[in-house]
Design a protein around this motif. Sequence first.
Motif, PDB file in Angstrom:
ATOM      1  N   LEU A  24       0.858  -1.179   0.000  1.00 32.65           N
ATOM      2  CA  LEU A  24       0.000   0.000   0.000  1.00 32.65           C
ATOM      3  C   LEU A  24       0.893   1.226   0.000  1.00 32.65           C
ATOM      4  O   LEU A  24       1.779   1.350   0.835  1.00 32.65           O
ATOM      5  CB  LEU A  24      -0.906   0.007   1.230  1.00 32.65           C
ATOM      6  N   GLY A  25       0.655   2.124  -0.947  1.00 29.60           N
ATOM      7  CA  GLY A  25       1.501   3.307  -1.059  1.00 29.60           C
ATOM      8  C   GLY A  25       0.713   4.587  -1.135  1.00 29.60           C
ATOM      9  O   GLY A  25      -0.499   4.587  -1.342  1.00 29.60           O
ATOM     10  N   ASP A  26       1.406   5.700  -0.963  1.00 26.59           N
ATOM     11  CA  ASP A  26       0.813   7.017  -1.120  1.00 26.59           C
ATOM     12  C   ASP A  26       0.560   7.282  -2.596  1.00 26.59           C
ATOM     13  O   ASP A  26       1.065   6.573  -3.475  1.00 26.59           O
ATOM     14  CB  ASP A  26       1.764   8.094  -0.596  1.00 26.59           C
ATOM     15  N   ILE A  27      -0.156   8.374  -2.854  1.00 29.85           N
ATOM     16  CA  ILE A  27      -0.447   8.698  -4.249  1.00 29.85           C
ATOM     17  C   ILE A  27       0.787   9.189  -4.999  1.00 29.85           C
ATOM     18  O   ILE A  27       0.739   9.316  -6.220  1.00 29.85           O
ATOM     19  CB  ILE A  27      -1.589   9.733  -4.370  1.00 29.85           C
ATOM     20  N   ARG A  66      -2.844   2.521   6.768  1.00 28.22           N
ATOM     21  CA  ARG A  66      -1.742   3.484   6.848  1.00 28.22           C
ATOM     22  C   ARG A  66      -1.617   4.045   8.259  1.00 28.22           C
ATOM     23  O   ARG A  66      -0.495   4.263   8.747  1.00 28.22           O
ATOM     24  CB  ARG A  66      -1.941   4.605   5.836  1.00 28.22           C
ATOM     25  N   ILE A  67      -2.731   4.269   8.933  1.00 29.89           N
ATOM     26  CA  ILE A  67      -2.687   4.766  10.310  1.00 29.89           C
ATOM     27  C   ILE A  67      -1.983   3.752  11.202  1.00 29.89           C
ATOM     28  O   ILE A  67      -1.126   4.115  12.023  1.00 29.89           O
ATOM     29  CB  ILE A  67      -4.113   5.076  10.821  1.00 29.89           C
ATOM     30  N   LEU A  68      -2.315   2.474  11.034  1.00 32.34           N
ATOM     31  CA  LEU A  68      -1.648   1.431  11.827  1.00 32.34           C
ATOM     32  C   LEU A  68      -0.143   1.437  11.580  1.00 32.34           C
ATOM     33  O   LEU A  68       0.660   1.330  12.514  1.00 32.34           O
ATOM     34  CB  LEU A  68      -2.226   0.054  11.486  1.00 32.34           C
ATOM     35  N   VAL A  69       0.250   1.562  10.325  1.00 27.61           N
ATOM     36  CA  VAL A  69       1.671   1.560   9.972  1.00 27.61           C
ATOM     37  C   VAL A  69       2.364   2.787  10.558  1.00 27.61           C
ATOM     38  O   VAL A  69       3.454   2.682  11.132  1.00 27.61           O
ATOM     39  CB  VAL A  69       1.850   1.500   8.438  1.00 27.61           C
ATOM     40  N   HIS A  71       1.536   4.514  13.170  1.00 27.15           N
ATOM     41  CA  HIS A  71       1.650   4.348  14.634  1.00 27.15           C
ATOM     42  C   HIS A  71       2.788   3.385  14.972  1.00 27.15           C
ATOM     43  O   HIS A  71       3.533   3.613  15.944  1.00 27.15           O
ATOM     44  CB  HIS A  71       0.333   3.856  15.222  1.00 27.15           C
ATOM     45  N   ALA A  72       2.918   2.307  14.199  1.00 31.49           N
ATOM     46  CA  ALA A  72       4.002   1.349  14.448  1.00 31.49           C
ATOM     47  C   ALA A  72       5.363   2.005  14.228  1.00 31.49           C
ATOM     48  O   ALA A  72       6.301   1.796  15.015  1.00 31.49           O
ATOM     49  CB  ALA A  72       3.847   0.129  13.546  1.00 31.49           C
ATOM     50  N   ILE A  73       5.473   2.818  13.176  1.00 34.55           N
ATOM     51  CA  ILE A  73       6.738   3.523  12.931  1.00 34.55           C
ATOM     52  C   ILE A  73       7.036   4.477  14.088  1.00 34.55           C
ATOM     53  O   ILE A  73       8.172   4.583  14.555  1.00 34.55           O
ATOM     54  CB  ILE A  73       6.695   4.265  11.584  1.00 34.55           C
ATOM     55  N   GLY A  74       6.008   5.170  14.562  1.00 37.60           N
ATOM     56  CA  GLY A  74       6.187   6.059  15.704  1.00 37.60           C
ATOM     57  C   GLY A  74       6.643   5.313  16.936  1.00 37.60           C
ATOM     58  O   GLY A  74       7.520   5.786  17.675  1.00 37.60           O
TER      59      GLY A  74
END
Length: 109
Positions: A24-27, A66-69, A71-74
Motif C-alpha cells: 500500500l503506497g501514497d499517491i 496506513r494509520i496502523l503503519v 503508529h508502528a513507525i512512531g
Amino acid sequence: HQYRMMRQIGANAPLNFSEQCVLLGDIIYHNRHPVITPFTRQQITRKPDHQKRKSRKFNRVIAEYRILVEHAIGDLKNYKVMGTLWRHPRQKLRLIVETCAGFVNRRHI
C-alpha cells in the motif's frame, strides 16, 4: 525521490513480489504491481456513482492500514537507535530492527 529509493533495496536487487502480494503506497507512487495507491479525487469524480462508492471505501480501508503503519513507525522511533541516523555496521541493522519491533509487539500484547 521515495519511489526511486523503494524500487531497489540492498545491493541493487530488484523487488520481486508474487501476484498475490501488494504494497500500500501514497499517491506519490505509481499505481502498478506490487504497489496499490488510493484513488485521487479526479479519478473518483470521473467514475459512475456505484464505482465512486467502492473507490471511496477502498480509500478508507487504505487509510486505516496506513494509520496502523504510521503508529508502528512512531512506536519504533521511541527507541533512540531507531529514531536517529544509523552509524553502525550494516550487518547489525536487521537484528536491531527486529529487536525493537519485538519490544513494540510485546508492549501491545
